[in-house]
Motif scaffolding. Structure first.
Motif, short mmCIF file in Angstrom:
data_model
loop_
_atom_site.label_atom_id
_atom_site.label_comp_id
_atom_site.label_asym_id
_atom_site.label_seq_id
_atom_site.Cartn_x
_atom_site.Cartn_y
_atom_site.Cartn_z
N ARG A 12 0.83 -1.20 0.00
CA ARG A 12 0.00 0.00 0.00
C ARG A 12 0.87 1.26 0.00
N LYS A 13 1.95 1.25 0.81
CA LYS A 13 2.83 2.40 0.89
C LYS A 13 3.48 2.67 -0.47
N HIS A 14 4.00 1.63 -1.09
CA HIS A 14 4.68 1.80 -2.37
C HIS A 14 3.70 2.17 -3.48
N LEU A 15 2.52 1.53 -3.48
CA LEU A 15 1.52 1.85 -4.49
C LEU A 15 1.08 3.31 -4.39
N ASN A 16 0.81 3.76 -3.18
CA ASN A 16 0.39 5.15 -2.99
C ASN A 16 1.47 6.12 -3.45
N ARG A 17 2.72 5.83 -3.15
CA ARG A 17 3.81 6.71 -3.57
C ARG A 17 3.96 6.70 -5.09
N VAL A 18 3.82 5.56 -5.71
CA VAL A 18 3.92 5.48 -7.17
C VAL A 18 2.78 6.27 -7.82
N SER A 60 2.88 11.43 -20.54
CA SER A 60 2.36 10.08 -20.28
C SER A 60 3.31 9.02 -20.84
N LEU A 61 3.83 9.27 -22.02
CA LEU A 61 4.79 8.33 -22.61
C LEU A 61 6.06 8.23 -21.78
N LEU A 67 8.16 3.82 -15.76
CA LEU A 67 7.58 2.70 -15.00
C LEU A 67 8.06 1.36 -15.56
N ASN A 68 8.13 1.26 -16.87
CA ASN A 68 8.61 0.02 -17.49
C ASN A 68 10.09 -0.20 -17.20
N LYS A 69 10.88 0.85 -17.24
CA LYS A 69 12.32 0.74 -16.99
C LYS A 69 12.60 0.29 -15.56
N TYR A 70 11.84 0.80 -14.62
CA TYR A 70 12.10 0.51 -13.21
C TYR A 70 11.19 -0.57 -12.63
N ARG A 71 10.48 -1.30 -13.47
CA ARG A 71 9.57 -2.34 -12.98
C ARG A 71 10.30 -3.46 -12.25
N THR A 72 11.57 -3.67 -12.53
CA THR A 72 12.33 -4.73 -11.86
C THR A 72 13.03 -4.24 -10.59
#
Length: 168
Positions: A12-18, A60-61, A67-72
């Motif tokens: 929840r903490k990480h999702l809210n920050r993202v 947006s792009l 987000l894709n670059k840092y997904r891992t």
């Protein structure tokens, strides 16, 4: 995709920050880009809709790329896991009518996919504190268990493979 228990507070903490970070980046980035374009290419009529739209699209792009670059990255582990789980459950939901029909006939793959859907939904609803529909899910799970017992099928969500959906 295996179902795993994740730390609800960390998720929840990480999702809210993202979400907040993406919202702020969208607001600031789109304003900065559109205002720069308006300053460089002013419109005589005073309508700058297209520059504002371009600012939003470009920002947006960029956010999507980031987000894709840092997904891992370790920070995104829970957020990406839940996102991928929701995608997997959506694939099942789109075929749920066919799965239920095949499940009533005792198809073990259909029963397994439905079981995985229920287990994944239970996990997501617990993470999101959506406990209102848990009783309804428990009833559906009991019905599924009785059908599985009738056809002597053992259900384990860990045995689910998304490839079984291709037959439905």
């Amino acid at each position: 995709m295996q179902l795993i228990q994740i730390d609800k507070a960390r998720y929840r903490k990480h999702l809210n920050r993202v979400i907040i970070g993406c919202g702020l980046a969208l607001a600031v980035g789109s304003l900065a880009i559109s205002q720069t374009l308006i300053a460089l290419f002013p419109d005589e009529s005073g309508s700058h809709f297209h520059w504002n739209l371009i600012g939003v699209v470009i920002t947006s792009l960029i956010i999507g790329w980031a987000l894709n670059k840092y997904r891992t990255h370790d920070y995104m582990t829970e957020v990406v896991y839940v996102w991928e789980l929701k995608q997997a459950l959506n694939k099942i939901t789109r075929k749920l009518a066919k799965l239920k029909a095949a499940g009533r006939e005792g198809n073990p793959d259909a029963l397994l996919a439905i079981h995985y859907s229920y287990a994944g939904s239970r996990l997501l609803w617990q993470l999101d504190d959506n406990t209102i529909t848990m009783d309804e899910l428990a009833i559906k799970q009991a019905e599924l268990d009785s059908v599985a017992a009738k056809f002597n099928v053992s259900l384990d969500a860990n045995n689910y493979d998304p490839a079984i959906l291709k037959q439905f």
